[in-house]
Scaffold this motif. Sequence first.
Motif, PDB file in Angstrom:
ATOM      1  N   ARG A 134       3.107   7.801  -8.889  1.00 25.46           N
ATOM      2  CA  ARG A 134       2.125   8.677  -9.523  1.00 25.46           C
ATOM      3  C   ARG A 134       1.496   8.087 -10.789  1.00 25.46           C
TER       4      ARG A 134
ATOM      5  N   SER B 233       1.154   4.122  -2.942  1.00 22.11           N
ATOM      6  CA  SER B 233       0.825   5.514  -2.623  1.00 22.11           C
ATOM      7  C   SER B 233       1.908   6.481  -3.068  1.00 22.11           C
TER       8      SER B 233
ATOM      9  N   GLU C 163      -6.570   5.530  -2.000  1.00 21.05           N
ATOM     10  CA  GLU C 163      -5.430   6.331  -2.462  1.00 21.05           C
ATOM     11  C   GLU C 163      -5.573   6.681  -3.942  1.00 21.05           C
ATOM     12  N   ALA C 164      -6.122   5.764  -4.752  1.00 26.74           N
ATOM     13  CA  ALA C 164      -6.216   5.959  -6.204  1.00 26.74           C
ATOM     14  C   ALA C 164      -7.594   6.438  -6.642  1.00 26.74           C
TER      15      ALA C 164
ATOM     16  N   LYS D 203       1.562   8.357   5.283  1.00 29.51           N
ATOM     17  CA  LYS D 203       1.002   7.285   4.459  1.00 29.51           C
ATOM     18  C   LYS D 203       1.412   5.916   4.985  1.00 29.51           C
TER      19      LYS D 203
ATOM     20  N   VAL E 288      -5.792   0.729  -1.268  1.00 26.10           N
ATOM     21  CA  VAL E 288      -5.282   1.295  -2.509  1.00 26.10           C
ATOM     22  C   VAL E 288      -6.363   2.067  -3.254  1.00 26.10           C
TER      23      VAL E 288
ATOM     24  N   ARG F 257      -0.756  16.911  -0.006  1.00 26.87           N
ATOM     25  CA  ARG F 257      -0.894  15.468   0.134  1.00 26.87           C
ATOM     26  C   ARG F 257      -0.174  15.041   1.403  1.00 26.87           C
TER      27      ARG F 257
ATOM     28  N   VAL G  33       0.838  -1.202   0.000  1.00 27.99           N
ATOM     29  CA  VAL G  33       0.000   0.000   0.000  1.00 27.99           C
ATOM     30  C   VAL G  33       0.872   1.250   0.000  1.00 27.99           C
ATOM     31  N   TRP G  34       1.898   1.247   0.820  1.00 32.04           N
ATOM     32  CA  TRP G  34       2.783   2.412   0.909  1.00 32.04           C
ATOM     33  C   TRP G  34       3.484   2.651  -0.424  1.00 32.04           C
TER      34      TRP G  34
ATOM     35  N   ARG H 206       1.222   1.966 -10.848  1.00 32.86           N
ATOM     36  CA  ARG H 206       0.523   1.624  -9.604  1.00 32.86           C
ATOM     37  C   ARG H 206      -0.165   0.275  -9.740  1.00 32.86           C
TER      38      ARG H 206
ATOM     39  N   ALA I 147      -1.137   3.050   6.153  1.00 37.55           N
ATOM     40  CA  ALA I 147      -1.063   1.728   5.535  1.00 37.55           C
ATOM     41  C   ALA I 147      -0.884   0.645   6.592  1.00 37.55           C
TER      42      ALA I 147
END
Length: 234
Positions: free
Chosen positions: A22, A19, A176-177, A141, A173, A135, A15-16, A27, A145
């Motif tokens: 970009r 994150s 985050e996305a 983050k 995720v 952010r 997860v980290w 991802r 996570a």
Amino acid sequence: MASLLMAFTAVTLTVWGVSLIRPVRWRALVYSLPIPITLVLATTPVEVDGSQVLGVVALNLFFAVTAWLHGRRGWHIVLADLAGVVAYLALSRLVAVLAPVPFVPVLAAVSVAWIAAAVLLPPPAPSRPAEPAARPGALAKLGAAASGGLLMVAIGRYLSGLVVTFPYAGVLVVIEARRDLAQFARHFTRNSIGLVAFFGACHALQSHGKPVALTAGWLAHASCALALHLRRPR
């Protein structure tokens, strides 16, 4: 306890890592790496059969439901996330009722379905430029996570054979996305053929021991990833 600790560490780092990336296509590639899957298979007596291949379908269902509810229906991302988990659990329950699931027919059906999806679904749209809004930092983050990873591992213990493909990291995720969730889901659909290949190799060689089977699985996954991502994106 050691297996839970390893699973928690894998979920947290996945997860980290996602994150911090970009580009959406990368991802999705990182999330498709069979890291939690490998740890579960290596530390439990679970054997690969058709249920794990159907678990890949359940993973795609999870992302599709979450993206549709959040992007098309306007649901809050947390509610859409929970609905995706419910869809995954519903399909998992059906798989449990049908167990044992034969591997070869399921592998053939899922492979055909993936080819159809790759042909019929529109290609992932380019992601929007990142907004200049503030952010959370990398350490923040990592803490989020770790907290979510602990909860996901605790829940995953009760999913029997489908614990292998439960979207541990995916639950976090998608939050985050969330700005590019539809594109992320389509990229993951393309990358999921690597997971199908991973299970195919593991099943073919699991009679030779799990180290051999898992090594073959990672090689199969890497081959699919290279085939998908070596092309220059249009």
